[in-house]
Design an enzyme around this catalytic site. Structure first.
Site, PDB file in Angstrom:
ATOM      1  N   HIS A  57       0.829  -1.211   0.000  1.00  0.00           N
ATOM      2  CA  HIS A  57       0.000   0.000   0.000  1.00  0.00           C
ATOM      3  C   HIS A  57       0.865   1.263   0.000  1.00  0.00           C
ATOM      4  CE1 HIS A  57      -3.945   1.842   1.757  1.00  0.00           C
ATOM      5  NE2 HIS A  57      -3.266   2.764   1.102  1.00  0.00           N
ATOM      6  N   LEU A  60       2.268   6.566  -4.862  1.00  0.00           N
ATOM      7  CA  LEU A  60       3.233   7.332  -5.652  1.00  0.00           C
ATOM      8  C   LEU A  60       2.303   8.267  -6.433  1.00  0.00           C
ATOM      9  CD1 LEU A  60       5.515   4.376  -6.803  1.00  0.00           C
ATOM     10  CD2 LEU A  60       5.609   5.755  -4.721  1.00  0.00           C
ATOM     11  N   ASP A 151      -8.767   2.523  -3.126  1.00  0.00           N
ATOM     12  CA  ASP A 151      -8.246   3.168  -1.916  1.00  0.00           C
ATOM     13  C   ASP A 151      -8.214   4.695  -2.015  1.00  0.00           C
ATOM     14  OD1 ASP A 151      -7.012   3.188   0.727  1.00  0.00           O
ATOM     15  OD2 ASP A 151      -5.311   4.010  -0.359  1.00  0.00           O
ATOM     16  N   ASN A 277      -6.110   9.189   7.086  1.00  0.00           N
ATOM     17  CA  ASN A 277      -7.324   8.412   6.935  1.00  0.00           C
ATOM     18  C   ASN A 277      -6.966   6.924   6.836  1.00  0.00           C
ATOM     19  OD1 ASN A 277     -10.020   7.996   6.728  1.00  0.00           O
ATOM     20  ND2 ASN A 277     -10.181   8.561   4.574  1.00  0.00           N
ATOM     21  N   ASP A 304       1.012   2.728   3.650  1.00  0.00           N
ATOM     22  CA  ASP A 304       0.074   3.780   3.235  1.00  0.00           C
ATOM     23  C   ASP A 304       0.823   5.106   3.057  1.00  0.00           C
ATOM     24  OD1 ASP A 304      -2.218   5.023   2.389  1.00  0.00           O
ATOM     25  OD2 ASP A 304      -3.232   4.981   4.323  1.00  0.00           O
TER      26      ASP A 304
HETATM   27  C1  NCD Z   1      -4.411   8.485   1.209  1.00  0.00           C
HETATM   28  C2  NCD Z   1      -3.955   9.418   0.089  1.00  0.00           C
HETATM   29  O1  NCD Z   1      -3.461  10.503   0.413  1.00  0.00           O
HETATM   30  O2  NCD Z   1      -4.041   9.066  -1.092  1.00  0.00           O
HETATM   31  N1  NCD Z   1      -4.562   9.234   2.399  1.00  0.00           N
HETATM   32  C3  NCD Z   1      -4.553   8.756   3.651  1.00  0.00           C
HETATM   33  O3  NCD Z   1      -4.799   9.513   4.586  1.00  0.00           O
HETATM   34  N2  NCD Z   1      -4.287   7.512   3.918  1.00  0.00           N
HETATM   35  C4  NCD Z   1      -5.673   7.783   0.813  1.00  0.00           C
HETATM   36  C5  NCD Z   1      -5.982   6.571   1.644  1.00  0.00           C
HETATM   37  O4  NCD Z   1      -5.119   5.730   1.908  1.00  0.00           O
HETATM   38  O5  NCD Z   1      -7.157   6.362   2.009  1.00  0.00           O
HETATM   39 ZN    ZN Z   2      -7.253   4.245   2.334  1.00  0.00          ZN
HETATM   40 ZN    ZN Z   3      -3.885   4.635   0.968  1.00  0.00          ZN
END
Ligand code: NCD
Ligand code: ZN
Ligand code: ZN
Length: 430
Positions: A57, A60, A151, A277, A304
């Site tokens: 996850h 980029l 996502d 998030n 993430d």
């Molecule tokens: C992610 C993003 O910035 O693309 N942001 C986040 O807070 N994790 C989107 C996501 O993973 O839900």
């Molecule tokens: Zn997410």
């Molecule tokens: Zn994400």
């Protein structure tokens, strides 16, 4: 022929140091080895040798937001963090919902040559949650997409989610869900709890995540499909996963380093670097996530990694974008929360950072055992040395790290991709 000799490393942190010989991308000998002519030598000095990490996850930002991260800069951050493969999420602009975009991402990753960048395909056209994207075309394209996800957004429509799960089985791919019931998080800014209430932030309740995870586990079970749950953040989700796994549901799950370490105590800083998030939850959630990861209820760690521009982070909380960098700090946070606490040994780290994510993402050449005949995708780790986090020094273009200024344990001293040294002593080597 490229020859690398890693001298005096401890695979999985176990036993006496051994030498590991790598020839043409493959581990060809392990033991006490004389240095061959023209071998590149890495003096490991007893450091821990692990299979290269796999991130299921990563964001980029190419195409669309190359001002915050490109496939090349994200690949560099990944290699420096000990990764040899990353899955790049589909929420780019344009969205990776067709073969042209996913093949483009795959090729750019191969050109950069630092990690294998596997594009994640969108589940629905334009991430709109209305119509399924052409999963089959993407699965059969040059990029051979293995993971699909909207996502950033949840596939909230249960009928669409059911259909996606049904198709995924036929294609041999996995659907990764961002579990957030959108009706329960309208305007949400932070974990719904005491902290948010005190500071006046609209709450993001645990039930918005848990209700989707419970629903999707049932949908997957009935479709006999595989489901992957992104960024698990609540203790209740861990309970649901445990229940579903005991029933034999084919569900896997990831937790981020930030949800293992940080809590909504951070809200009192008012600093949007802490906005993410799903949101940072409570201490008891974090404690539960750690034990769920140790027990295998949560399968793996995924970063993430979410780079954002200064203007999208350095503003008032409500208008800031959610997300934080993760690739260059993930291992250190795992050491801090899981190894130093005795919850995981180095075998366990290999499992959650490399082996399980490779299996979930259907990669056959990553997350492999450190044995003769296996591909040399490796990370060498100095587990004791501490370093100070400086966002500006990361290979990422963006600098939004919540760990700025913190002292963290664990330094990745070398990363090898198919026997090629991609990072060495904190620098990219090509
Ligand atoms: C992610 C993003 O910035 O693309 N942001 C986040 O807070 N994790 C989107 C996501 O993973 O839900
Ligand atoms: Zn997410
Ligand atoms: Zn994400």
């Amino acid at each position: 022929m490229t020859i690398v000799l890693i001298k005096g490393a401890r695979p999985y942190g176990e036993g006496d140091p051994v030498d590991v010989l790598v020839e043409d991308g493959v581990i060809t000998d392990i033991g006490s080895i004389d240095t061959p002519d023209n071998a590149e030598v890495i003096e490991a000095g007893g450091q821990v040798l692990l299979p290269g990490f796999v991130d299921l996850h990563t964001h980029l930002r190419e195409p669309g937001r190359e001002d915050t991260e490109t496939i090349a800069t994200g690949s560099a951050a990944a290699a420096l963090g000990g990764y040899t493969a990353v899955f790049a999420m589909a929420n780019t602009d344009p969205v990776a919902d067709n073969a042209v975009i996913v093949d483009h991402v795959w090729r750019r990753g191969q050109e950069a040559g630092l990690v294998d960048v596997h594009p994640v395909g969108a589940v629905t056209v334009g991430l709109k949650g209305e119509k399924l994207a052409e999963l089959g075309t993407m699965a059969k394209s040059e990029a051979k997409v293995k993971v699909f996800s909207d996502d950033g957004l949840c596939v909230a429509d249960p009928l669409l989610m059911r259909r996606a799960l049904e198709y995924s089985t036929a294609l041999g791919v996995v659907i990764a869900q961002h579990a957030e019931e959108p009706r329960l998080t309208v305007g949400a800014q932070a974990h719904e709890g005491e902290q948010a209430a005190r500071l006046g932030y609209t709450g993001w309740p645990a039930s918005a995540e848990e209700s989707i995870v419970a629903r999707d586990c049932l949908l997957a079970e009935h479709a006999n499909a595989r489901l992957h749950v992104c960024h698990v953040s609540t203790s209740g989700t861990a309970d649901i996963l445990k229940w579903a796994k005991e029933r034999g549901t084919k569900v896997s799950a990831e937790v981020t380093p930030h949800h293992l370490l940080l809590t909504d105590e951070r809200l009192s800083t008012y600093d949007p670097v802490n906005k993410v998030n799903p949101p940072l939850r409570t201490e008891s959630d974090a404690v539960k996530l750690r034990s769920a990861l140790a027990e295998g209820v949560i399968d793996c760690v995924a970063t993430d990694h979410a780079p954002h521009a200064v203007q999208d982070k350095d503003c008032e909380w409500n208008s800031a974008r959610p997300g934080m960098l993760g690739l260059q700090t993930a291992l250190s946070i795992v050491i801090e929360t899981m190894v130093r606490t005795g919850l995981l040994d180095w075998r366990g780290v290999a499992r959650v950072m490399s082996e399980r994510p490779a299996e979930i993402g259907n990669l056959t050449d990553h997350g492999r055992p450190i044995e003769v005949g296996e591909p040399a995708n490796l990370a060498l780790v100095d587990p004791e040395t501490e370093w100070t986090v400086r966002g500006a020094e990361f290979a990422s273009i963006a600098a939004n790290t919540p760990y700025e200024g913190m002292r963290l344990p664990g330094v990745v001293t070398a990363t090898l991709l198919r026997g090629r040294i991609t990072a060495r002593e904190g620098k990219i080597t090509q």
